[in-house]
Motif scaffolding. Structure first.
Motif, PDB file in Angstrom:
ATOM      1  N   ASN A 168       0.890  -1.376  -0.047  1.00 36.51           N
ATOM      2  CA  ASN A 168       0.129  -0.079  -0.054  1.00 36.51           C
ATOM      3  C   ASN A 168       0.759   1.171  -0.128  1.00 36.51           C
ATOM      4  O   ASN A 168       1.584   1.386   0.884  1.00 36.51           O
ATOM      5  N   ASP A 170       0.033   4.108   0.353  1.00 34.47           N
ATOM      6  CA  ASP A 170      -0.126   5.388   1.275  1.00 34.47           C
ATOM      7  C   ASP A 170       0.541   5.165   2.578  1.00 34.47           C
ATOM      8  O   ASP A 170       0.754   6.060   3.314  1.00 34.47           O
ATOM      9  N   LYS A 171       0.434   3.956   3.197  1.00 33.40           N
ATOM     10  CA  LYS A 171       1.125   3.336   4.235  1.00 33.40           C
ATOM     11  C   LYS A 171       2.798   3.955   4.169  1.00 33.40           C
ATOM     12  O   LYS A 171       3.267   4.390   5.186  1.00 33.40           O
ATOM     13  N   LEU A 174       2.897   7.416   4.272  1.00 34.04           N
ATOM     14  CA  LEU A 174       2.647   8.086   5.937  1.00 34.04           C
ATOM     15  C   LEU A 174       3.926   7.898   6.660  1.00 34.04           C
ATOM     16  O   LEU A 174       4.249   8.972   7.475  1.00 34.04           O
ATOM     17  N   LYS A 188       8.395  -2.048   9.150  1.00 36.18           N
ATOM     18  CA  LYS A 188       6.977  -1.745   9.934  1.00 36.18           C
ATOM     19  C   LYS A 188       5.653  -2.031   8.765  1.00 36.18           C
ATOM     20  O   LYS A 188       4.636  -2.154   9.236  1.00 36.18           O
ATOM     21  N   VAL A 189       6.152  -2.117   7.466  1.00 34.95           N
ATOM     22  CA  VAL A 189       4.990  -2.111   6.421  1.00 34.95           C
ATOM     23  C   VAL A 189       5.306  -3.227   5.640  1.00 34.95           C
ATOM     24  O   VAL A 189       4.472  -4.048   5.373  1.00 34.95           O
ATOM     25  N   SER A 193       2.979  -7.014   5.984  1.00 28.51           N
ATOM     26  CA  SER A 193       1.947  -6.824   5.057  1.00 28.51           C
ATOM     27  C   SER A 193       2.211  -8.014   3.900  1.00 28.51           C
ATOM     28  O   SER A 193       1.230  -8.338   3.237  1.00 28.51           O
TER      29      SER A 193
END
Length: 267
Positions: A168, A170-171, A174, A188-189, A193
């Motif tokens: 993603n 957007d993540k 961010l 972290k992402v 995921s």
């Protein structure tokens, strides 16, 4: 009045769960009957001379061979060798495949440079490189493991990298907005995921590792199920060949179920 709603909902939920449970039992039962019908039909066809038992063997002869090899301990040696080589090659493929995927995700330049080569290598029958590997490494177990790693690592890289690239956006933005580093984005992402993608890579890699190990054993091994298949066909011991194939099917199903169990724990 309000207590009546949960009880009805709970009852419907229990009925639904029972329906799911019954369906699973029916599926397992049907699968069992399909396998049983296959082996019974095979035995009947061999006894009735519809098929030649010398070429296709038959379940009763396979069971006899299984008991005999179990008694002299040779079956443990062949199965243990194949399982050991598969586990090692599988672990190496996943470890280095994931590391290379992380590197390619991290460095877009090398990703763009290497992407067409990965596609070409993925299309190339890796087993065709087995003789080259044997010449380079030698006629030993290491060649079998190297052949298996070559067979599965490219698919592992492509599967995991594809998941990394579909994270993603957007993540990611961010974390970048709050001053997060690329390493933090990764830990972290990207990695959390992509657990489903990594598990899918595990499912594919375990099957390909088996294929690579068997091909390697065809060429260089003195022990293992692949060796048993080749040697059995050379001396017309088709009972050994079919027994090895059946054991391979069982092992592949077992390893796949272990990966599925891991998937349930991680997701």
């Amino acid at each position: 009045m309000f207590n009546h709603i949960p009880s009805e909902g709970s009852k419907e939920h229990l009925v639904y769960l029972q329906k799911i449970k019954n369906e699973k039992h029916n599926v397992l039962l049907t699968q069992f009957f399909i396998v049983a019908a296959f082996f019974i039909s095979w035995e009947i066809a061999a006894r009735a001379k519809i098929i030649d038992p010398f070429i296709f063997s038959q379940p009763s002869r396979i069971i006899t061979a299984f008991v005999k090899m179990l008694g002299d301990g040779s079956l443990f040696l062949h199965v243990g060798m194949t399982v050991g080589e598969t586990i090692i090659s599988f672990a190496l493929s996943m470890f280095f495949g994931t590391l290379i995927s992380i590197f390619l995700w991290w460095n877009s330049f090398f990703r763009k440079v290497l992407n067409p080569y990965l596609v070409v290598l993925n299309s190339l029958p890796k087993t065709a490189l087995a003789p080259v590997i044997i010449v380079l490494i030698g006629n030993n177990v290491n060649s079998v493991i190297a052949t298996a790693v070559m067979t599965s690592i490219i698919v592992t890289i492509l599967t995991v990298l594809s998941g990394f690239m579909e994270v993603n956006k957007d993540k990611v933005k961010l974390i970048q907005t709050f001053g997060g580093s690329k390493f933090q984005i990764l830990t972290k992402v990207v990695l959390p995921s992509n657990i489903p993608s990594i598990v899918n890579a595990l499912k594919v890699s375990i099957g390909l590792s088996f294929v690579g190990v068997i091909v390697g054993e065809f060429l260089v091994a003195q022990y293992g199920l692949g060796y048993l298949i080749v040697y059995g066909s050379q001396i017309f011991k088709m009972d050994w060949v079919m027994l090895s194939v059946i054991i391979l099917c069982f092992l592949a199903a077992l390893f796949y179920q272990l990966v599925c169990f891991l998937e349930k724990k991680l997701t």
